[in-house]
Design a protein around this motif. Structure first.
Motif, PDB file in Angstrom:
ATOM      1  N   THR A 180      -7.731  -2.706   6.520  1.00  0.00           N
ATOM      2  CA  THR A 180      -6.812  -1.581   6.440  1.00  0.00           C
ATOM      3  C   THR A 180      -5.798  -1.781   5.311  1.00  0.00           C
ATOM      4  O   THR A 180      -5.539  -2.903   4.902  1.00  0.00           O
ATOM      5  CB  THR A 180      -6.071  -1.392   7.779  1.00  0.00           C
ATOM      6  OG1 THR A 180      -5.182  -0.295   7.654  1.00  0.00           O
ATOM      7  CG2 THR A 180      -5.274  -2.615   8.156  1.00  0.00           C
ATOM      8  N   ASN A 181      -5.266  -0.690   4.843  1.00  0.00           N
ATOM      9  CA  ASN A 181      -4.226  -0.753   3.822  1.00  0.00           C
ATOM     10  C   ASN A 181      -2.834  -0.615   4.433  1.00  0.00           C
ATOM     11  O   ASN A 181      -1.851  -0.487   3.726  1.00  0.00           O
ATOM     12  CB  ASN A 181      -4.432   0.356   2.778  1.00  0.00           C
ATOM     13  CG  ASN A 181      -5.660   0.107   1.940  1.00  0.00           C
ATOM     14  OD1 ASN A 181      -6.017  -1.024   1.653  1.00  0.00           O
ATOM     15  ND2 ASN A 181      -6.328   1.177   1.556  1.00  0.00           N
ATOM     16  N   PHE A 182      -2.763  -0.608   5.768  1.00  0.00           N
ATOM     17  CA  PHE A 182      -1.500  -0.492   6.486  1.00  0.00           C
ATOM     18  C   PHE A 182      -0.680  -1.753   6.242  1.00  0.00           C
ATOM     19  O   PHE A 182      -1.188  -2.865   6.332  1.00  0.00           O
ATOM     20  CB  PHE A 182      -1.780  -0.319   7.979  1.00  0.00           C
ATOM     21  CG  PHE A 182      -0.563   0.033   8.784  1.00  0.00           C
ATOM     22  CD1 PHE A 182      -0.073   1.329   8.796  1.00  0.00           C
ATOM     23  CD2 PHE A 182       0.086  -0.925   9.535  1.00  0.00           C
ATOM     24  CE1 PHE A 182       1.041   1.664   9.551  1.00  0.00           C
ATOM     25  CE2 PHE A 182       1.192  -0.604  10.297  1.00  0.00           C
ATOM     26  CZ  PHE A 182       1.679   0.701  10.302  1.00  0.00           C
TER      27      PHE A 182
END
Length: 115
Positions: free
Chosen positions: A2-4
């Motif tokens: 994820t890019n979170f």
């Protein structure tokens, strides 16, 4: 993957802290104050430790997420940006862990011995 990021979570915490307590758990935590949030952070830390020692990966991930969330709420209530914590981590990782620990003053480490 994820890019979170923690910065994303920090923004969400700030937004939800400003919301109505009827709409947001974060707002309810804010209303109860930093001491309450610190207690919740401690509880989540213990639950994370227990998961690490005796539970499966899914539980470790879940408890770690709870712990990080409560840490970011506490930082928000103390007006400490995540960037400040990341800056400190960057400073510490610019040398080996042993060298970094040796460079700390007794006040910086709370006067306690560390492993």
């Amino acid at each position: 993957m994820t890019n979170f990021t923690l910065s994303d979570l920090e923004s969400i915490v700030a937004t939800r802290a400003a919301a109505s307590r009827d709409e947001s758990y974060t707002a309810r935590l804010k209303e109860k104050g930093v001491a309450h949030v610190a207690k919740k952070l401690g509880e989540e830390s213990v639950e994370t430790i227990i998961a690490l020692v005796s539970e499966d990966e899914e539980r470790v991930i879940s408890e770690s997420a709870d712990m990080l969330y409560h840490l970011l709420v506490a930082l928000h209530l103390k007006n400490i940006p995540v960037a400040s914590v990341l800056t400190e981590l960057a400073r510490r990782t610019s040398m080996t862990g042993l060298a970094e620990k040796a460079s700390r003053t007794p006040q910086a480490s709370g006067g306690r011995q560390e492993d």
